[in-house]
Design a protein around this motif. Sequence first.
Motif, short mmCIF file in Angstrom:
data_model
loop_
_atom_site.label_atom_id
_atom_site.label_comp_id
_atom_site.label_asym_id
_atom_site.label_seq_id
_atom_site.Cartn_x
_atom_site.Cartn_y
_atom_site.Cartn_z
N PRO A 146 0.80 -1.24 0.00
CA PRO A 146 0.00 0.00 0.00
C PRO A 146 0.82 1.27 0.00
O PRO A 146 0.59 2.17 -0.82
N ALA A 147 1.79 1.38 0.90
CA ALA A 147 2.58 2.61 1.00
C ALA A 147 3.42 2.83 -0.25
O ALA A 147 3.54 3.96 -0.74
N ALA A 148 3.99 1.76 -0.80
CA ALA A 148 4.82 1.88 -2.00
C ALA A 148 3.99 2.34 -3.20
O ALA A 148 4.45 3.13 -4.02
N GLN A 149 2.77 1.84 -3.30
CA GLN A 149 1.91 2.22 -4.41
C GLN A 149 1.53 3.70 -4.34
O GLN A 149 1.45 4.38 -5.37
N VAL A 150 1.32 4.20 -3.14
CA VAL A 150 1.05 5.63 -2.98
C VAL A 150 2.24 6.45 -3.48
O VAL A 150 2.07 7.46 -4.17
N LEU A 151 3.45 6.01 -3.15
CA LEU A 151 4.65 6.72 -3.59
C LEU A 151 4.76 6.74 -5.11
O LEU A 151 5.24 7.73 -5.69
N VAL A 152 4.34 5.66 -5.76
CA VAL A 152 4.37 5.61 -7.23
C VAL A 152 3.51 6.73 -7.82
O VAL A 152 3.94 7.46 -8.72
N ALA A 206 -4.95 -5.79 1.43
CA ALA A 206 -3.87 -4.86 1.12
C ALA A 206 -4.37 -3.70 0.26
O ALA A 206 -4.00 -2.53 0.48
N PHE A 207 -5.23 -4.00 -0.70
CA PHE A 207 -5.68 -2.94 -1.61
C PHE A 207 -6.64 -1.99 -0.92
O PHE A 207 -6.67 -0.79 -1.23
N ALA A 208 -7.44 -2.48 0.02
CA ALA A 208 -8.32 -1.60 0.78
C ALA A 208 -7.49 -0.61 1.59
O ALA A 208 -7.84 0.58 1.68
N THR A 209 -6.41 -1.08 2.17
CA THR A 209 -5.51 -0.18 2.89
C THR A 209 -4.93 0.86 1.93
O THR A 209 -4.88 2.06 2.23
N TYR A 210 -4.50 0.39 0.75
CA TYR A 210 -3.98 1.32 -0.25
C TYR A 210 -5.03 2.36 -0.64
O TYR A 210 -4.72 3.57 -0.74
#
Length: 282
Positions: A94-100, A134-138
Amino acid sequence: MRRSGMVENVRGFGLHDHVCWSFDDRTQFRDHAVEFLAEGLELGQAVRYIGTGNAERLRDELIGVSALGTALRDGTAEVVSLDDVYPVGSVVDPAAQVLVYAAATEKALADGFTGLRVAADCTALVESPQQRAAFATYEHLIDRYIAAHPFSAMCAYDSRRLTGGAIEQVACMHPNTNAGDVRFRLHGTDRAGCAAALGGEVDSTSREAFAEALERADPRPVDGELVVDATGLTFLDHNGLLRLSAQARRSGATLALHTRWPGAVRIVRALDLSDVRVELTS
């Protein structure tokens, strides 16, 4: 001002909006995605279309659409195949995808755009329970980012492949959705000092779903107080309020609920919750 609530179309969203769209036909997804992205172009945003399958085929689906054809040719719009980014069964970080997306938004701004807008078919990333968690958190984390940055997104999910309440688990992390079974929404907010926003109804029918969403969102207190923007709340039962209070206590904090719903005051008084403060707003 960000929009929040149940929606019937994808029109009228701005630079900081986030919508969950349930669809039951690939053409329907494409048409709504085009509509969403075309408005982004009108707002000066760079836009990105994300789907499954061959990237060239996805591009061919859009190149003849007048609203996007020119943008695809000049680079204002781009097409990405989810298959090229995530292997089948991938669980997102989740956190890495936000950074993307944060990096992509910053690049769009540096290139002279007003921000970034994405329309994505996310179905393949939520098909298993582990993926959905995981995706809900993202989805919650990215909405916090969206509230403060010029990134807007349409996250689409295929209702033919996702059954048994699967879509609702991710839809409730969006401020806007067309999924009719979503009782509440727990998402980011642009209200200063608030850890999360809560809208809709939390009652006995949504008790377990709310507990699950709260665990995945994991809003954190600031300066000893967990502040929740509940101005979109229409009902909250005592179990839901106790869940929020327990979330605050786990971090040694108190709960502050900003809401228009006067029932929250009555519940706090009835249960004598000294660690909960309700602030009624107009």
